[in-house]
Scaffold this motif. Structure first.
Motif, short mmCIF file in Angstrom:
data_model
loop_
_atom_site.label_atom_id
_atom_site.label_comp_id
_atom_site.label_asym_id
_atom_site.label_seq_id
_atom_site.Cartn_x
_atom_site.Cartn_y
_atom_site.Cartn_z
N GLU A 238 39.93 23.35 -26.80
CA GLU A 238 40.06 23.63 -28.12
C GLU A 238 40.84 22.44 -28.98
N ARG A 239 41.69 21.94 -28.34
CA ARG A 239 42.32 20.92 -28.76
C ARG A 239 41.79 19.49 -28.83
N VAL A 240 40.69 19.11 -27.47
CA VAL A 240 39.95 18.21 -27.59
C VAL A 240 38.80 18.26 -28.48
N TYR A 241 38.18 19.59 -28.77
CA TYR A 241 37.05 19.57 -29.77
C TYR A 241 37.67 19.54 -31.08
N ARG A 242 39.01 19.82 -31.45
CA ARG A 242 39.49 19.89 -32.63
C ARG A 242 39.62 18.09 -32.98
N THR A 243 40.17 17.52 -31.93
CA THR A 243 40.27 16.09 -32.50
C THR A 243 39.06 15.20 -32.26
N ALA A 244 38.17 15.62 -31.67
CA ALA A 244 36.74 15.03 -31.70
C ALA A 244 36.37 15.39 -32.99
N TYR A 245 36.24 16.55 -33.57
CA TYR A 245 35.60 17.10 -34.65
C TYR A 245 36.31 16.13 -35.79
N ALA A 246 37.56 16.14 -35.73
CA ALA A 246 38.43 15.24 -36.97
C ALA A 246 37.86 13.97 -36.95
N PHE A 247 37.20 13.42 -36.01
CA PHE A 247 37.02 11.81 -36.13
C PHE A 247 35.39 12.03 -36.44
N VAL A 248 34.43 12.81 -35.84
CA VAL A 248 33.17 12.60 -35.99
C VAL A 248 32.81 13.51 -37.23
N GLN A 249 33.38 14.69 -37.64
CA GLN A 249 32.99 15.39 -38.66
C GLN A 249 31.55 16.21 -38.64
N HIS A 250 31.06 16.37 -37.20
CA HIS A 250 29.85 17.04 -36.99
C HIS A 250 29.98 18.16 -35.90
N ARG A 251 29.86 19.05 -36.00
CA ARG A 251 30.08 20.19 -34.96
C ARG A 251 29.44 19.97 -33.67
N GLU A 252 28.04 19.64 -33.62
CA GLU A 252 27.26 19.43 -32.24
C GLU A 252 27.90 18.02 -31.70
N ASP A 253 28.22 17.29 -32.59
CA ASP A 253 28.59 15.84 -31.71
C ASP A 253 29.89 16.00 -31.21
N ALA A 254 30.72 16.81 -32.02
CA ALA A 254 32.24 17.29 -31.35
C ALA A 254 31.97 18.00 -30.25
N GLN A 255 31.09 18.88 -30.00
CA GLN A 255 30.90 19.63 -28.78
C GLN A 255 30.44 18.70 -27.65
N LEU B 234 35.36 6.94 -31.24
CA LEU B 234 35.02 5.56 -31.71
C LEU B 234 33.87 4.85 -31.13
N SER B 235 33.30 4.99 -30.05
CA SER B 235 32.12 4.54 -29.61
C SER B 235 31.01 5.46 -30.25
N HIS B 236 31.13 6.52 -30.38
CA HIS B 236 30.08 7.20 -30.99
C HIS B 236 29.85 7.11 -32.55
N LEU B 237 31.21 6.69 -33.32
CA LEU B 237 31.03 6.47 -34.53
C LEU B 237 30.24 5.00 -34.76
N LYS B 238 30.73 4.10 -33.82
CA LYS B 238 30.05 2.79 -33.74
C LYS B 238 28.51 2.86 -33.79
N ARG B 239 27.95 3.81 -32.62
CA ARG B 239 26.72 3.77 -32.66
C ARG B 239 26.03 4.47 -33.69
N ARG B 240 26.67 5.42 -34.45
CA ARG B 240 26.22 6.27 -35.60
C ARG B 240 26.17 5.37 -37.07
N ARG B 241 26.99 4.24 -36.76
CA ARG B 241 27.13 3.44 -38.18
C ARG B 241 27.94 4.47 -39.28
#
Length: 176
Positions: free
Chosen positions: A28-45, A81-88
């Protein structure tokens, strides 16, 4: 700390129970952190799964005497960070999670979580990441700078601008 040592030792010994405990304790904690950065449920999963895969691959190098969360947070941040760089920076508000991220302090915020989610989603990714690391994770400026590979002054600037942008957005929408 004791729980982390037990989890790491079980994983290092190849016990499935160790991995189950690892996921149970931190998913849950990893997911919330990932979601906070990428703002997309499937990407955070997806990022959450990748964090645990990398953890399993690196389990033999982890020190059972050290807490797991700082290491997991670093892996999560790097992957995001890597994900956001790829998705621009392309972010979607279509799939907001049911449990929204609360970044702001306070016991009774006047804004709704949906207001905050939308305002966060509109921030540039590095501003959002700095804000989450500071207010959700409670990291010092220096730690954030190391994690994002930025000068401390830049982190402070991003935080100032992010807070100002959030405040302006919430005020514009009539949220006090």
């Amino acid at each position: 700390m004791e729980r982390d040592a037990s989890i790491i030792q079980l994983c290092q010994q190849g016990h499935r129970a160790g991995f189950s405990r690892l996921v149970e304790a931190y998913q849950e904690r990893v997911y919330r952190t990932a979601y906070a950065f990428v703002q997309h449920r499937e990407d955070a999963q997806d990022l959450t799964q990748e964090v645990f895969l990398r953890t399993v691959r690196a389990i033999d190098s982890l020190d059972a005497g050290r807490p797991l969360w700082p290491w997991l947070r670093r892996v999560t941040t790097n992957l995001a960070l890597s994900h956001l760089k790829r998705r621009r920076g392309h972010l979607s508000l279509d799939d907001l999670p049911e449990a929204a991220l609360l970044v702001a302090h306070g016991t009774e915020p006047a804004w709704t979580m949906l207001d905050l989610e939308r305002a966060l989603a509109d921030l540039p990714p590095l501003w959002r990441m700095a804000l989450v690391l500071r207010h959700q994770e409670g990291l010092a400026y220096e730690e954030i700078a190391r994690m994002l590979d930025l000068p401390v002054g830049t982190v402070k600037t991003y935080l100032f601008r992010a807070r100002r942008a959030l405040r302006a957005r919430l005020e514009t929408e009539g949220v006090e």
